[in-house]
Write a protein that holds these residues in place. Sequence first.
Motif, PDB file in Angstrom:
ATOM      1  N   UNK A 306    -116.194   4.675  22.361  1.00  0.00           N
ATOM      2  CA  UNK A 306    -116.413   6.113  22.238  1.00  0.00           C
ATOM      3  C   UNK A 306    -117.902   6.447  22.329  1.00  0.00           C
ATOM      4  N   UNK A 307    -118.219   7.408  23.198  1.00  0.00           N
ATOM      5  CA  UNK A 307    -119.546   8.015  23.257  1.00  0.00           C
ATOM      6  C   UNK A 307    -119.401   9.487  22.900  1.00  0.00           C
ATOM      7  N   UNK A 308    -120.545  10.170  22.769  1.00  0.00           N
ATOM      8  CA  UNK A 308    -120.497  11.591  22.442  1.00  0.00           C
ATOM      9  C   UNK A 308    -121.488  12.353  23.322  1.00  0.00           C
ATOM     10  N   UNK A 309    -120.938  13.246  24.164  1.00  0.00           N
ATOM     11  CA  UNK A 309    -121.777  14.097  25.001  1.00  0.00           C
ATOM     12  C   UNK A 309    -122.437  13.354  26.149  1.00  0.00           C
ATOM     13  N   UNK A 310    -121.676  12.545  26.888  1.00  0.00           N
ATOM     14  CA  UNK A 310    -122.264  11.850  28.029  1.00  0.00           C
ATOM     15  C   UNK A 310    -122.620  12.841  29.127  1.00  0.00           C
ATOM     16  N   UNK A 311    -123.814  12.687  29.671  1.00  0.00           N
ATOM     17  CA  UNK A 311    -124.311  13.615  30.697  1.00  0.00           C
ATOM     18  C   UNK A 311    -124.823  12.831  31.902  1.00  0.00           C
ATOM     19  N   UNK A 312    -126.130  12.931  32.170  1.00  0.00           N
ATOM     20  CA  UNK A 312    -126.683  12.356  33.375  1.00  0.00           C
ATOM     21  C   UNK A 312    -126.716  10.836  33.361  1.00  0.00           C
ATOM     22  N   UNK A 313    -126.773  10.255  34.574  1.00  0.00           N
ATOM     23  CA  UNK A 313    -126.897   8.812  34.726  1.00  0.00           C
ATOM     24  C   UNK A 313    -127.538   8.512  36.066  1.00  0.00           C
ATOM     25  N   UNK A 314    -128.064   7.308  36.198  1.00  0.00           N
ATOM     26  CA  UNK A 314    -128.714   6.904  37.442  1.00  0.00           C
ATOM     27  C   UNK A 314    -128.654   5.394  37.568  1.00  0.00           C
ATOM     28  N   UNK A 315    -128.459   4.911  38.800  1.00  0.00           N
ATOM     29  CA  UNK A 315    -128.443   3.477  39.075  1.00  0.00           C
ATOM     30  C   UNK A 315    -129.835   3.051  39.508  1.00  0.00           C
ATOM     31  N   UNK A 316    -130.336   1.943  38.954  1.00  0.00           N
ATOM     32  CA  UNK A 316    -131.636   1.416  39.346  1.00  0.00           C
ATOM     33  C   UNK A 316    -131.768  -0.020  38.885  1.00  0.00           C
ATOM     34  N   UNK A 317    -132.272  -0.877  39.776  1.00  0.00           N
ATOM     35  CA  UNK A 317    -132.599  -2.266  39.416  1.00  0.00           C
ATOM     36  C   UNK A 317    -131.436  -3.010  38.770  1.00  0.00           C
ATOM     37  N   UNK A 318    -130.243  -2.826  39.319  1.00  0.00           N
ATOM     38  CA  UNK A 318    -129.099  -3.589  38.854  1.00  0.00           C
ATOM     39  C   UNK A 318    -128.422  -3.080  37.611  1.00  0.00           C
ATOM     40  N   UNK A 319    -128.799  -1.882  37.149  1.00  0.00           N
ATOM     41  CA  UNK A 319    -128.210  -1.309  35.938  1.00  0.00           C
ATOM     42  C   UNK A 319    -127.997   0.187  36.129  1.00  0.00           C
ATOM     43  N   UNK A 320    -127.142   0.759  35.287  1.00  0.00           N
ATOM     44  CA  UNK A 320    -126.991   2.208  35.252  1.00  0.00           C
ATOM     45  C   UNK A 320    -127.472   2.695  33.885  1.00  0.00           C
ATOM     46  N   UNK A 321    -128.388   3.660  33.909  1.00  0.00           N
ATOM     47  CA  UNK A 321    -128.928   4.261  32.694  1.00  0.00           C
ATOM     48  C   UNK A 321    -128.286   5.624  32.508  1.00  0.00           C
ATOM     49  N   UNK A 322    -127.832   5.931  31.296  1.00  0.00           N
ATOM     50  CA  UNK A 322    -127.145   7.204  31.062  1.00  0.00           C
ATOM     51  C   UNK A 322    -127.470   7.715  29.663  1.00  0.00           C
ATOM     52  N   UNK A 323    -127.243   9.009  29.446  1.00  0.00           N
ATOM     53  CA  UNK A 323    -127.567   9.628  28.166  1.00  0.00           C
ATOM     54  C   UNK A 323    -126.317  10.157  27.474  1.00  0.00           C
ATOM     55  N   UNK A 324    -126.352  10.074  26.151  1.00  0.00           N
ATOM     56  CA  UNK A 324    -125.362  10.704  25.280  1.00  0.00           C
ATOM     57  C   UNK A 324    -126.105  11.827  24.568  1.00  0.00           C
ATOM     58  N   UNK A 325    -125.965  13.039  25.064  1.00  0.00           N
ATOM     59  CA  UNK A 325    -126.880  14.117  24.698  1.00  0.00           C
ATOM     60  C   UNK A 325    -126.748  14.567  23.251  1.00  0.00           C
ATOM     61  N   UNK A 326    -125.566  14.467  22.663  1.00  0.00           N
ATOM     62  CA  UNK A 326    -125.351  14.987  21.318  1.00  0.00           C
ATOM     63  C   UNK A 326    -125.215  13.881  20.277  1.00  0.00           C
ATOM     64  N   UNK A 327    -125.455  12.642  20.694  1.00  0.00           N
ATOM     65  CA  UNK A 327    -125.244  11.507  19.804  1.00  0.00           C
ATOM     66  C   UNK A 327    -126.524  11.122  19.077  1.00  0.00           C
ATOM     67  N   UNK A 328    -126.395  10.145  18.212  1.00  0.00           N
ATOM     68  CA  UNK A 328    -127.511   9.689  17.378  1.00  0.00           C
ATOM     69  C   UNK A 328    -127.355  10.208  15.966  1.00  0.00           C
ATOM     70  N   UNK A 329    -128.031   9.571  15.039  1.00  0.00           N
ATOM     71  CA  UNK A 329    -127.909   9.974  13.634  1.00  0.00           C
ATOM     72  C   UNK A 329    -128.372  11.406  13.406  1.00  0.00           C
ATOM     73  N   UNK A 330    -129.327  11.882  14.233  1.00  0.00           N
ATOM     74  CA  UNK A 330    -129.782  13.266  14.124  1.00  0.00           C
ATOM     75  C   UNK A 330    -129.194  14.188  15.164  1.00  0.00           C
ATOM     76  N   UNK A 331    -128.258  13.679  15.958  1.00  0.00           N
ATOM     77  CA  UNK A 331    -127.591  14.446  17.024  1.00  0.00           C
ATOM     78  C   UNK A 331    -128.585  14.987  18.058  1.00  0.00           C
ATOM     79  N   UNK A 332    -129.669  14.232  18.277  1.00  0.00           N
ATOM     80  CA  UNK A 332    -130.692  14.665  19.234  1.00  0.00           C
ATOM     81  C   UNK A 332    -130.618  13.942  20.570  1.00  0.00           C
ATOM     82  N   UNK A 333    -129.773  12.906  20.672  1.00  0.00           N
ATOM     83  CA  UNK A 333    -129.583  12.256  21.952  1.00  0.00           C
ATOM     84  C   UNK A 333    -129.929  10.775  21.951  1.00  0.00           C
ATOM     85  N   UNK A 334    -129.221  10.038  22.796  1.00  0.00           N
ATOM     86  CA  UNK A 334    -129.433   8.614  22.987  1.00  0.00           C
ATOM     87  C   UNK A 334    -129.589   8.316  24.478  1.00  0.00           C
ATOM     88  N   UNK A 335    -130.286   7.233  24.789  1.00  0.00           N
ATOM     89  CA  UNK A 335    -130.395   6.724  26.160  1.00  0.00           C
ATOM     90  C   UNK A 335    -129.839   5.306  26.170  1.00  0.00           C
TER      91      UNK A 335
END
Length: 466
Positions: A306-335
């Motif tokens: 389970x993630x919360x608030x998945x938004x943008x993502x991008x593929x680079x250097x063999x990995x995909x980086x994405x954000x969970x915009x509303x997640x984190x202990x302070x609900x400020x976002x995770x990468x």
Amino acid sequence: MTMNRRDVLAVTGLGLVGGGLGGAFLGGGVAAAGAPQLKDGYGPLVKAGKELALPAGFSYRTFGSAGTRMSDGIATPGCHDGQAVFDAGRGRVRIVRNHEIDLDIPGAKQRAIGPRNAYDRAAPAGCTSSLYDLGSGRLLESFLVLNGTLSNCSGAATPWGSWLSCEETTDGVKAGFDKPHGYVFEIPSDARGPVNPVPLKAMGRFEHETAPIDPRTGIVYMTEDNGDPGDGFYRFVPRRPGQLAAGGKLQMLAVTGDRNYDTATGQRVGEVLDTHWVDIDEPDPSDAEENPGSVYSQGRAKGGCRFLGLEGSAWSNGSVTFVASEAGDGENGQVWRYTPASHETGTLQLLFESPNPRTLNQPDTVAMAPDGTLLLAEDGDGEDEDGGDNWLRVLTPSGFIANLAQVIEPLDLHYWSPEDFPQPGPKGASELAGAAFTADGKYLFINVQYPGVTCVITGPWHGGRH
């Protein structure tokens, strides 16, 4: 069961390649895990136009404002969102751009943008194509290329030269539309008008965000922004790489050794989780309209993460980086970053969690500079009824957040509900969306979403300070 995990004590080497845009920030030491800091980056921002504030030495031009007449005679739709930049030769680029329009936008009509090739005659969103000359800064032509879709939020460019446009809604006939929505559509970058719109149903019917592709395997990685009860991180394994319409298998990410793992809170920056994939049996469920989380629930029942608030993502250097915009202990976002290890397994790592809204406030759009630097556009308090702002920030290789741009144009209240923005009172600032660089890294295309305009930013990208 004990989860299979590996701890990292500090954010050392986020995998964001230095030497270019990212290299401008190197040399400031390493941020301790869980204790990121805000840095000046390129220095204080100053007003560079009515839309944006930028560092000294940077400038921008605009084109494609909402309502301006396109080459096909149709007014440019508003609500500019995700987009891709394709090389068109002779110093020109082709931009294929989403327009995230739904019936919640005041003034939106329940009809297609144009008269031809509408997927749904009652749906007001789609995509436009623009030919832009980099040297003169002139828009050469623009026209509609996807017609009759709904809430086209983001997507991704494919390695074979097309744009995947994703619908962020599962509304359908029960909401007054002619067709079901919640699909991915593919538009060739060389389309000369509205394409025959084919929903890629095997890629799932859910509230899609982005869909970057691993160029080695053709596997498509997709984010979901449903929120309640949660969001999945998916992949689509095509039957024939490069031919998405030929079908394939939809799967959801799971953490190995910890069934139904929840990433929303209680995470540690730098921690690495071992993962695998679970199959989605019904990618196009019949109950998706009344239950937008139907696909997610299938994956969750099999142990999906389970993630919360998945938004943008991008593929680079063999990995995909994405954000969970509303997640984190302070609900400020995770990468987050996912790296495949084999066909069926991989690792998931939390690169960054915002400690407060001043550092990073609910990141949405994700973009990679050609050198691997990660850009994050916020969708935080900018649209709050009490006013607010939204920033474009950089996550540096040493784990710091640096400012790159700020939206200073107030929202046009004609495009927003009075219930959301009561008058009199301050107006917030629109989010930025669709960040995409040219291949040489000299030009950054980005949209001020509401009411809608595309900005082209240039400047001394390599001159920043940590």
